[in-house]
Write an enzyme that holds these catalytic residues in place. Structure first.
Site, mmCIF file in Angstrom:
data_model
loop_
_atom_site.group_PDB
_atom_site.id
_atom_site.type_symbol
_atom_site.label_atom_id
_atom_site.label_comp_id
_atom_site.label_asym_id
_atom_site.label_seq_id
_atom_site.Cartn_x
_atom_site.Cartn_y
_atom_site.Cartn_z
ATOM 1 N N ALA A 64 0.836 -1.200 0.000
ATOM 2 C CA ALA A 64 0.000 0.000 0.000
ATOM 3 C C ALA A 64 0.872 1.252 0.000
ATOM 4 O O ALA A 64 1.988 1.239 0.518
ATOM 5 C CB ALA A 64 -0.905 0.002 1.227
ATOM 6 N N GLY A 106 0.769 -5.242 1.056
ATOM 7 C CA GLY A 106 -0.231 -5.430 0.001
ATOM 8 C C GLY A 106 0.355 -6.039 -1.266
ATOM 9 O O GLY A 106 -0.373 -6.668 -2.048
ATOM 10 N N GLU A 109 0.269 -9.640 -0.607
ATOM 11 C CA GLU A 109 -1.145 -10.054 -0.592
ATOM 12 C C GLU A 109 -1.698 -10.198 -2.014
ATOM 13 O O GLU A 109 -2.495 -11.093 -2.294
ATOM 14 C CB GLU A 109 -1.969 -9.044 0.219
ATOM 15 N N GLU A 129 3.290 -5.119 8.078
ATOM 16 C CA GLU A 129 2.299 -4.163 8.605
ATOM 17 C C GLU A 129 2.344 -4.009 10.131
ATOM 18 O O GLU A 129 2.162 -2.906 10.648
ATOM 19 C CB GLU A 129 0.878 -4.568 8.188
HETATM 20 N N1 3HC Z 1 4.409 3.752 0.644
HETATM 21 C C1 3HC Z 1 4.851 4.961 0.212
HETATM 22 N N2 3HC Z 1 6.132 5.199 -0.103
HETATM 23 C C2 3HC Z 1 7.011 4.179 0.010
HETATM 24 C C3 3HC Z 1 6.612 2.899 0.445
HETATM 25 C C4 3HC Z 1 5.241 2.704 0.762
HETATM 26 N N3 3HC Z 1 4.767 1.518 1.156
HETATM 27 N N4 3HC Z 1 7.693 2.091 0.446
HETATM 28 C C5 3HC Z 1 8.720 2.836 0.023
HETATM 29 N N5 3HC Z 1 8.312 4.102 -0.253
HETATM 30 C C6 3HC Z 1 9.126 5.211 -0.775
HETATM 31 C C7 3HC Z 1 10.059 5.779 0.290
HETATM 32 O O1 3HC Z 1 9.409 6.770 1.049
HETATM 33 C C8 3HC Z 1 11.184 6.343 -0.557
HETATM 34 O O2 3HC Z 1 10.738 7.573 -1.072
HETATM 35 P P1 3HC Z 1 11.759 8.719 -1.544
HETATM 36 O O3 3HC Z 1 12.539 8.124 -2.663
HETATM 37 O O4 3HC Z 1 10.865 9.816 -1.957
HETATM 38 O O5 3HC Z 1 12.602 9.044 -0.345
HETATM 39 C C9 3HC Z 1 11.272 5.346 -1.701
HETATM 40 O O6 3HC Z 1 9.985 4.692 -1.742
HETATM 41 C C10 3HC Z 1 12.344 4.307 -1.551
HETATM 42 O O7 3HC Z 1 12.207 3.697 -0.257
HETATM 43 P P2 3HC Z 1 13.481 3.488 0.688
HETATM 44 O O8 3HC Z 1 14.256 4.752 0.794
HETATM 45 O O9 3HC Z 1 12.976 2.878 1.949
HETATM 46 O O10 3HC Z 1 14.317 2.443 -0.181
HETATM 47 P P3 3HC Z 1 14.993 1.066 0.215
HETATM 48 O O11 3HC Z 1 15.510 0.512 -1.043
HETATM 49 O O12 3HC Z 1 15.908 1.259 1.369
HETATM 50 O O13 3HC Z 1 13.807 0.125 0.748
HETATM 51 C C11 3HC Z 1 11.669 -1.005 0.772
HETATM 52 C C12 3HC Z 1 12.767 -0.288 -0.082
HETATM 53 C C13 3HC Z 1 12.229 -2.297 1.336
HETATM 54 C C14 3HC Z 1 10.513 -1.275 -0.138
HETATM 55 C C15 3HC Z 1 11.261 -0.098 1.929
HETATM 56 O O14 3HC Z 1 10.944 1.174 1.415
HETATM 57 C C16 3HC Z 1 10.076 -0.566 2.711
HETATM 58 O O15 3HC Z 1 10.224 -1.376 3.605
HETATM 59 N N6 3HC Z 1 8.861 -0.030 2.415
HETATM 60 C C17 3HC Z 1 7.688 -0.260 3.197
HETATM 61 C C18 3HC Z 1 7.060 -1.569 2.850
HETATM 62 C C19 3HC Z 1 5.823 -1.751 3.671
HETATM 63 O O16 3HC Z 1 5.819 -1.578 4.856
HETATM 64 N N7 3HC Z 1 4.720 -2.156 3.016
HETATM 65 C C20 3HC Z 1 3.497 -2.392 3.665
HETATM 66 C C21 3HC Z 1 2.628 -1.209 3.487
HETATM 67 S S1 3HC Z 1 1.114 -1.375 4.373
HETATM 68 C C22 3HC Z 1 0.136 -2.349 3.387
HETATM 69 O O17 3HC Z 1 0.570 -2.816 2.385
HETATM 70 C C23 3HC Z 1 -1.271 -2.542 3.834
HETATM 71 C C24 3HC Z 1 -1.909 -3.665 3.131
HETATM 72 O O18 3HC Z 1 -1.966 -4.757 4.004
HETATM 73 C C25 3HC Z 1 -3.284 -3.325 2.651
#
Ligand code: 3HC
Ligand code: NAI
Length: 679
Positions: A64, A106, A109, A129
């Protein structure tokens, strides 16, 4: 809508290959979800297509879009993600996920709703999450246990950890691991065309004791004060998975997810995730110098920690001090630190040896001659630092970057003495510098954009969190934190004990109460600084702290301070201090009020820091306080806390304290001052 197509679709024979293309990490925001759904419908309705592969450019998907939740759009449409996974369930044609990079939240998922999954050996998969204060909301708690069994699903969802393709294949999450996931997925999709379409939703959770496993995890979480609301809710959803039909359990998951996603804890976690990454967005600069060798001047507490941080990023280091004994003591302490890391299995012997190999040391600034970057960490004394920068200018290359670790001095006065003030920058590390993530990168009056960018780049290479600050007393963090300490001092004068103040703030979430922090840092440091600045003057707030300095109660290092310390390091009340405080009395003050006063003191000073433009945004200030000062991450930061409290209430409280204490510090003039209206 983004300008680039978020989803691209090509055909390979009768297989439709749909590729998410939403850089950098293919988050599934509303446009991506919509576009994906449209392509899936098109493939399902196209007679020439017999199966579908879903892939992602570089990354499958990071899940997400965390920014969308709080934009007012995310929760308005909580079911679209489910519509997507639900649609995959209803499709008559097989679908195979081809995973490269990450499949998280997501993203995973989405893959779980496909008929099968193939991944590149380097891929990472997980449901993170619960580490973000909430829980999976697009079927993860329902399909994952059906794919990997209840024990593995509990582990993955409760820890939020991501796993390698190899582990995922062993667990049964993947059908295959292949260096060409799209090719392998295409072949698998073709094979599935004539087979009955597998769907995880139809699969039973085989473990007969599944309910007992979930209940046991729930009992553990109930006893564990660290278990988050996200973990507890995810366990409820997993309980539904093992006790209810799929659709009913899925509805439970959605209900818990929507409830939690709007709670302060989850909002704070998303805000922290995005603010940490937004802290340094510099305008792109050309010719940012690379740093491969560094010299650290001063082999004391900070110099050693900074040198260790540089070594861990494979940057060659020369540690320099004024005499051989100090240098040797510094090297010995660093070596001991690396040995401890090996003993604790945080570092391999090979890595330790490699780091020691690129460490050298010596007496005299000439030793810094070949460094790309010099970081100065000598005594906090303006004259000493100015001398060092003047002398350094004679020995280093004209393009060497000179950084000062000063925590309170005027960087511009230091830079003046350098031959190239445009190459001078502040790099304010926090103690212990090899562990604490925050670095305030101080942009001096003459600092060039390339120098600033180079300092930021080095900090990132050290895996630190750089935040840019302008020159000003105490930069961002110390200036704000000082007002928090001052409130704690004023509360003493109203008859509150240091113990009550510390425990109120620690219970609220601060890593350490203010008096425990002061005893750790040493009460002599701020006392000397106040004396050097001409004494506390009119401000009565510091009188008690000054008395501690005069009595030699410096804190841990002298055995007594705000507490008294036993030989084993245990802390108890300091009876001499209790006597000193006996004359200060007042009506009882509640823990809530202690917390509000100290935390809103941070907010008031933060508003001045913003007005003075020392920090660029309120989010930067929150990043500094969380990563450098033990402010609880789950509360987002002081500014986020004030927003949650509501500015109206904040104003009322500030007015009340102003009337009660007469302290002009409590002023609402700049509140709420945000980056948007700080003009
Ligand atoms: N939402 C919005 N922006 C995100 C994002 C997300 N889920 N994941 C990464 N980004 C953005 C970062 O803010 C960053 O933005 P920037 O370039 O403007 O600074 C860019 O993407 C790159 O991210 P990182 O700097 O963290 O890059 P890395 O290569 O170090 O890591 C990653 C990549 C492993 C994908 C890491 O960003 C991460 O862990 N992201 C979060 C993943 C996550 O938690 N997903 C679950 C979301 S909740 C969900 O999915 C709900 C569902 O159940 C319905
Ligand atoms: P320290 O006293 O432990 O170490 C300073 C070292 O610098 C000593 O070994 C001293 O011999 C050496 N030194 C002094 N003059 C020198 C010179 N002309 N050439 C070479 N070496 C010289 O001090 P500490 O705590 O490491 O602090 C260093 C700097 O870091 C100060 O500016 C301080 O404000 C800053 N700082 C300190 C933090 C802390 O928690 N201790 C946190 C953040 C910044």
């Amino acid at each position: 809508m983004p300008h680039h197509p978020v989803v691209e679709s090509v055909r390979s024979g009768d297989i439709s290959i749909i590729t998410l293309s939403n850089p950098p990490v293919n988050t599934l925001g509303r446009p991506a979800r919509r576009a994906l759904l449209v392509e899936l419908e098109r493939a399902e309705n196209d007679e020439a297509v017999s199966a579908v592969v879903i892939a992602g450019r570089n990354n499958f998907s990071a899940g997400a879009d965390l920014a969308e939740f709080d934009s007012g759009e995310g929760l308005a449409e909580p079911t679209l993600h489910l519509t997507l996974t639900g649609y995959l369930d209803t499709m008559t044609k097989p679908t195979v996920a081809a995973i490269d990079g990450v499949a998280l939240g997501g993203g995973l998922e989405l893959a779980l709703a496909c008929s099968a999954r193939v991944a590149h050996p380097r891929a990472k998969l997980g449901l993170p999450e619960t580490t973000l204060g909430f829980m999976p909301g697009a079927g993860g708690t329902q399909r994952l246990p059906r794919a990997v069994g209840i024990e593995a699903a509990l582990d993955l969802i409760v820890t939020g950890r991501s796993i390698s393709s190899a582990e995922a294949e062993t667990l049964g999450l993947l059908e295959a691991v292949d260096p060409d996931p799209v090719g392998a997925a295409t072949q698998l999709a073709r094979r599935l065309v004539s087979a009955a379409k597998p769907r995880l939703r139809d699969r039973a959770i085989a473990e007969p004791l599944a309910e007992a496993f979930v209940d046991s995890a729930k009992r553990f979480a109930a006893r564990n004060p660290k278990a988050s609301a996200g973990v507890k809710a995810a366990l409820e959803a997993l309980r539904s998975a093992v006790t209810k039909p799929f659709d009913e359990a899925l509805a439970d998951e959605l209900e818990f997810f929507v409830r939690l996603a709007g709670e302060p804890e989850a909002r704070a976690a998303r805000y922290r995730f995005l603010s940490d990454r937004a802290a340094v967005r510099l305008r792109p600069v050309e010719n940012v110098p690379d740093v491969t060798t560094a010299a650290v001047i001063g082999a004391g507490t900070m110099g050693r920690g900074i040198a260790l941080a540089l070594l861990s990023a494979s940057i060659e280091v020369t540690l320099i001090d004024t005499d051989a004994d100090r240098v040797n003591a510094g090297i010995a302490a660093m070596t001991a630190d690396l040995d401890r890391a090996v003993a604790r299995m945080r570092l391999t012997e090979g890595d330790r040896d490699a780091q020691l190999k690129i460490l050298s040391s010596g007496v005299g600034l000439e030793k810094a001659a070949s460094a790309d970057l010099v970081i100065e960490a000598v005594f906090e004394n303006l004259d000493v630092k100015r001398d060092v920068f003047r002398a350094l200018s004679d020995v280093v290359r004209p393009d060497t970057i000179l950084a000062s670790n000063t925590s309170s001095l005027d960087l511009n006065l230091i830079a003046q003495t350098a031959a190239h003030p445009e190459r001078v920058v502040g790099m304010h590390f926090f103690s212990p510098a090899n562990i604490m993530r925050l670095v305030e990168v101080v942009d001096g009056g003459d600092t060039s954009p390339a120098t600033l960018a180079a300092a930021v780049k080095v900090a990132k290479r050290l895996r630190k969190l750089p935040v840019v600050a302008q020159v000003g007393p105490g930069f961002i963090g110390n200036r704000i934190f000082d007002q928090y300490i001052r409130q704690a001092q004023l509360l003493l004068r109203e008859g509150v004990s240091p113990q009550q103040i510390d425990s109120a703030l620690e219970r609220w979430g601060m890593a350490m109460g203010p008096f425990r922090v002061l005893d750790l840092v040493g009460n002599d440091i701020s006392w000397m600084a106040r004396k050097a600045a001409g004494g506390a003057g009119e401000d009565v707030a510091w009188q008690i702290a000054d008395a501690l300095g005069e009595n030699g109660w410096f804190g841990r290092k002298s055995g007594s301070g705000w507490y008294r310390y036993g030989d084993d390091g245990s802390a108890g009340p300091n009876p001499d201090l209790t006597e000193l405080l006996a004359s200060f009395t007042g009506p009882q003050i509640s823990d809530d009020e202690i917390v509000r006063r100290c935390i809103l003191a941070l907010v008031i000073e933060a508003s001045h820091v913003l007005a003075d433009r020392v920090a660029a945004t309120s989010a930067d200030i929150d990043t500094v306080m969380v990563n450098g000062y033990g402010f609880p991450a789950r509360r987002g930061g002081p500014w986020f806390f004030a927003e949650l409290t509501g500015w109206e209430l904040v104003q009322l409280l500030v007015k009340r304290w102003r009337e009660r204490t007469g302290d002009s510090f409590w002023s609402t003039a700049d509140l709420p001052l945000t980056e948007k209206n700080a003009s």
